[in-house]
Design an enzyme around this catalytic site. Structure first.
Site, mmCIF file in Angstrom:
data_model
loop_
_atom_site.group_PDB
_atom_site.id
_atom_site.type_symbol
_atom_site.label_atom_id
_atom_site.label_comp_id
_atom_site.label_asym_id
_atom_site.label_seq_id
_atom_site.Cartn_x
_atom_site.Cartn_y
_atom_site.Cartn_z
ATOM 1 N N GLY A 19 0.827 -1.165 -0.073
ATOM 2 C CA GLY A 19 -0.079 0.123 -0.085
ATOM 3 C C GLY A 19 1.021 1.261 -0.020
ATOM 4 O O GLY A 19 2.107 1.096 -0.226
ATOM 5 N N ALA A 20 0.138 2.397 0.133
ATOM 6 C CA ALA A 20 0.934 3.596 0.190
ATOM 7 C C ALA A 20 1.956 3.813 1.312
ATOM 8 O O ALA A 20 3.074 4.206 1.134
ATOM 9 C CB ALA A 20 0.064 4.676 0.489
ATOM 10 N N ASP A 133 -11.614 4.739 7.620
ATOM 11 C CA ASP A 133 -11.001 4.727 6.222
ATOM 12 C C ASP A 133 -11.464 3.342 5.379
ATOM 13 O O ASP A 133 -10.827 2.730 4.890
ATOM 14 C CB ASP A 133 -9.619 4.598 6.271
#
Lengths: 469, 208
Positions: A19-20, A133
Site C-alpha cells: 500500500g501507500a 478509512d
C-alpha cells in the site's frame, strides 16, 4: 537465528501486497505452523502527533480483542527500532477490490456483502472502535468468499503520504477522497460512526452501480460533489435501494442514517436477516458468543495478557484462593515491581487502591455485582478466583478487583485502575465517583471497631442500603 | 559540559557482546536495555551512572524519596557497593528478572532482598518492618495485633524448624509452595525487550 525468521517466530514469505505506507507479507508462525499475514509499517513514515502513542496503544489493545467473522483478526503487534509489524489473519480469498471492480453486482449479492460489512462495522462501533478509512481496498475475502474488513482502528496511525502538503491533515489522511464523508472535508470535528456509515454508503453504491458515486478527474471538483452530496442513482436500481442510498449518503451527519437504523431498513432486511445466514448476522452487535475467546490469543499488553503471564509465572496453584501471607503483602509494593522501570504505559494497572474489609470474599463480590449492575457495568470473573474485571458498556476496561483473605476475619480488596493516558480518565471517574462511593460501606473501620461489635448484625443491611441508593 | 567526552567514552566502554554472553539477554536486548539505562541514568545527574535517587524516581516517579523496597533493590543491584549502578551492574542484575533466568537465582534474590540486616536469615522484625512499609505505601492502617497475626502466620508456615527465623533452605521450600512470591521476579517485558510493542514507545520517546 535465521535471517528470514522474524523475532524467532515468523518465517517470512512472499510479498502479498503493497500500500501507500505498508507492505504485507505472507508468513508462517514456526511454532504453530499457522499461516498469517504481516503488515509492516515503517516508523519513519508515521506522523508525529500529540498523545499518538497512547491512542495507538489503546486502539490496538481493543483491536486485539475484536472477534468477528467479517473482521481480519489482529494477533500480535511487534516493533523494532524502525518498523512496526502487525501480525494479522491471512485472508485466503484475496482482495475484495479485484472482485468489486467486476461489478455491478445484483442487489441480492450486494446486500449479502453489505450485510457482512455492517455486521463488522456495527460490532466495532459498539466497542468504541471506528475505522475512518473504509473502502474496498480495506476489504479482503475469506476462504469462504465472505468479506473481511482489515485495518480497523489503525486510523490512529497517521502516515505521511507522498502527496503531503504543508497545509495539513486532510491530504495526509486519505489517498483517495472518493469514500470520505463531507464532514471530514469540512474539517469540522467529526464523529467516527457517521464517517464509517458514509463510507459504507459509497461502497454499497459502487457494488450496485459499478462505479463511484462521486468522481471527477479534478480533485477539487470531486470534493465539491461530495460536499454537496451530488450523485445520481442509475435508473435500474430499485426504489428501496435508491432511498436507502439517499439515507446513507446524507451530507448532514446529524440526519444521516445510523447503524441501528440501517439494520431496520427494508432494503437491508429484504429476504430476512437472521435465520438462514448464520450467527454472525445477529444484530445488534454486542453478542460475544464466546466470552472466553476474548481472553486469549492477543499478545499486546492487554489486561488479559498480563493476567495470563502472571498466572504462568505463578503456576496453577495460585488460582485457588489461598490466604495472603506477609510476603504476598510485601510483594504488592510498587518498589518491588521493576516493570515500572520500563514505561509508565507498560503496566496497565498504573493506579491501585486497597482497602481492608471485615466482610467475606463472597459478600464483597456479590455487593460489587449489585452495584455494577445498577451502573450498567459488567463483571467478568477471571480464571483466578476472587478476581474480577469491571467492564463498561462498550467493552472499556474500568477496573480489576481482587479480593484476598488476609487474616481469619479480614480480607484485603485491591482495586487496579488503568492509569496513564488521558483517554482512561473517564474510566477512572466511573470507579472513583460512581462505584467506590457505593462500596464504602464495605471498608473496615478500626476506630469504631468496638462500637460496631455491638451491632454487627445491622452492617450487612447498611451496605445493602448504600448500594441500592 | 566538560564531562561530555568522558560520558562518550563510558558508553563505548561497555562491550555489549560480552554482556550478552554473560547474561540472559541477547545482543539486541542489551542494546534495548542500554536505551533504558541511559534514560534512567540522566534523569537527575547526567553522569552516565544510576544514582539511588534516579532509581527511585524511575520506579516510583516520586521525586526520589527514600523507599524501603526500592532502596533494597538498589543495594542488591549495586554489586560493587559503591553507591551507584554502572551499566554492567544494571544488566547483570536485571538479567535475574529475565523470564529465562533460573528460578534458583530469583529465589536467592528475594531471600537477600528480605534479609534487610544481612544476617543470612529473614527475621521476624524484618518482616514486620516490611509489612508496615507496604501498609503505609498502600495507605492502609491495621492495628498492631493484626500485623503481629500476619507475621505470625507467615512464620508458622515458612519457619519449618520453628527457630524464629527463616533460613535459605526454609525460604526455598516456602517459595516452592507459594510460587506467587516470585511474581515480581520476572518481568515479562524483558522477553524480546527489543521487539515487543512498548519498546517502540520507548524509542519514540528517545527520538523526541
Amino acid at each position: 537465528m535465521e535471517k528470514d525468521v522474524l523475532f524467532g517466530k515468523y518465517k517470512m514469505g512472499k510479498l502479498l501486497g503493497q500500500g501507500a505506507f505498508a507492505k504485507v507479507y505472507f508468513a508462517k508462525n514456526i511454532h504453530t505452523a499457522q499461516s498469517v499475514a504481516i503488515k509492516v509499517i515503517n516508523k519513519q513514515k508515521i506522523v508525529e502527533q500529540p498523545n499518538m502513542m497512547c491512542k495507538i496503544e489503546r486502539e490496538i489493545s481493543i483491536m486485539g480483542r475484536l472477534r468477528h467473522p467479517n473482521i481480519v483478526r489482529l494477533y500480535e503487534v511487534l516493533a523494532c527500532k524502525r518498523k512496526i509489524y502487525f501480525v494479522i489473519e491471512l485472508a485466503k480469498g484475496g482482495e475484495f477490490y479485484a472482485k468489486a471492480a467486476k461489478g455491478p453486482f445484483t442487489e441480492e449479492l450486494s446486500r449479502k456483502y453489505f450485510q457482512q460489512l455492517i455486521s463488522a462495522v456495527g460490532y466495532c462501533h459498539f466497542r468504541g472502535v471506528y475505522h475512518r478509512d473504509l473502502k474496498p481496498g480495506n476489504i479482503l475475502l475469506g476462504a469462504n468468499g465472505k468479506i473481511k474488513v482489515t485495518d480497523f482502528g489503525l486510523s490512529a496511525i497517521k502516515v505521511i503520504k507522498d502527496h503531503i502538503r504543508p497545509d495539513g491533515m486532510l491530504h495526509t489522511q486519505c489517498g483517495t477522497p472518493a469514500y470520505v464523508a463531507p464532514e471530514i472535508l469540512r474539517r469540522r470535528g467529526y464523529d467516527g460512526a457517521g464517517v464509517d456509515v458514509w463510507s459504507c454508503g459509497v461502497i454499497l453504491y459502487v457494488l450496485t452501480a459499478g462505479y463511484l458515486p462521486f468522481n471527477d478527474p479534478n480533485m477539487m471538483a470531486m470534493y465539491r460533489k461530495i460536499y454537496q452530496g451530488d450523485y445520481r442513482c442509475p435508473t435500474w436500481m430499485s426504489d428501496d435501494l435508491t432511498h436507502f442510498l439517499g439515507r446513507l449518503l446524507e451530507t448532514n451527519p446529524k440526519t444521516r442514517i445510523t447503524i441501528d437504523e440501517i439494520v431496520h431498513d427494508p432494503w437491508f432486511r429484504k429476504g430476512g436477516l437472521f435465520k438462514d445466514k448464520g450467527p454472525e448476522f445477529e444484530f445488534p452487535f454486542y453478542h460475544d458468543k464466546d466470552r472466553k475467546d476474548l481472553d486469549d490469543g492477543f499478545l499486546c499488553h492487554t489486561v488479559q495478557q498480563l493476567q495470563q503471564q502472571k498466572q504462568e509465572v505463578m503456576g496453577e496453584e495460585a488460582s485457588t484462593s489461598t490466604p495472603l501471607n506477609a510476603f504476598d503483602l510485601i510483594s504488592f509494593s510498587r518498589g518491588l515491581d521493576l516493570s515500572g522501570l520500563f514505561n509508565k504505559n507498560y503496566n496497565p494497572f498504573e493506579d491501585s487502591e486497597k482497602f481492608i474489609s471485615g466482610f467475606s470474599e463472597d459478600e464483597i463480590i456479590s455487593t460489587i455485582r449489585e452495584v455494577a449492575a445498577e451502573l450498567d457495568v459488567k463483571v467478568h470473573m477471571t480464571k483466578k478466583e476472587c478476581v474480577m474485571d469491571l467492564v463498561g458498556s462498550i467493552g472499556n476496561f474500568i477496573a480489576r478487583v481482587e479480593v484476598n483473605q488476609l487474616t481469619e476475619n479480614l480480607v484485603i480488596v485491591e482495586v487496579k485502575i488503568k492509569g496513564g493516558d488521558s483517554d482512561s480518565v473517564s474510566e477512572n471517574d466511573i470507579w472513583k465517583k460512581k462505584l467506590m462511593p457505593k462500596l464504602s460501606g464495605l471498608i473496615y473501620d478500626f476506630d469504631s471497631q468496638h462500637v460496631e461489635e455491638i451491632d454487627t448484625a445491622t452492617e450487612p443491611e447498611l451496605s445493602l442500603a448504600i448500594s441500592v441508593d | 559540559m566538560g564531562c561530555s567526552i568522558s560520558k562518550k567514552s563510558k558508553a563505548n566502554y561497555w562491550d555489549f557482546a560480552s554482556l550478552a554472553s554473560e547474561t540472559m539477554f541477547s545482543l539486541d536486548e542489551v542494546e534495548a536495555v542500554y536505551v533504558l539505562y541511559k534514560k534512567v541514568s540522566c534523569c537527575i545527574v547526567d553522569d552516565g551512572l544510576i544514582h539511588k535517587e534516579e532509581f527511585r524516581q524511575a520506579l516510583l516517579r516520586n521525586k526520589g524519596k527514600p523507599d524501603l523496597f526500592v532502596d533494597r533493590v538498589f543495594d542488591l543491584f549495586d554489586l560493587k557497593r559503591n553507591g551507584v549502578l554502572d551499566f554492567g551492574e544494571f544488566v547483570q542484575s536485571l538479567s535475574i528478572f529475565h523470564p529465562k533466568s533460573p528460578a534458583a537465582d530469583k529465589i536467592l534474590f528475594t531471600f537477600n532482598l528480605y534479609d534487610l540486616q544481612h544476617t543470612g536469615c529473614i527475621e521476624r522484625e524484618e518482616v514486620k518492618e516490611m509489612v508496615l512499609a507496604i501498609l503505609k505505601e498502600s495507605d492502609l492502617e491495621l492495628p498492631d495485633e493484626v500485623i503481629e497475626e500476619i507475621v505470625e502466620n507467615a512464620f508458622n508456615e515458612a519457619d519449618s524448624n520453628q527457630d524464629g527465623k527463616i533460613d535459605l533452605e526454609e525460604w526455598k521450600e516456602f517459595v516452592g509452595k507459594n510460587p506467587s512470591l516470585l511474581k515480581n521476579m520476572t518481568i515479562p517485558y524483558l522477553m524480546d525487550v527489543s521487539t515487543v510493542f512498548p519498546s517502540f514507545v520507548e524509542n519514540k520517546i528517545m527520538l523526541i
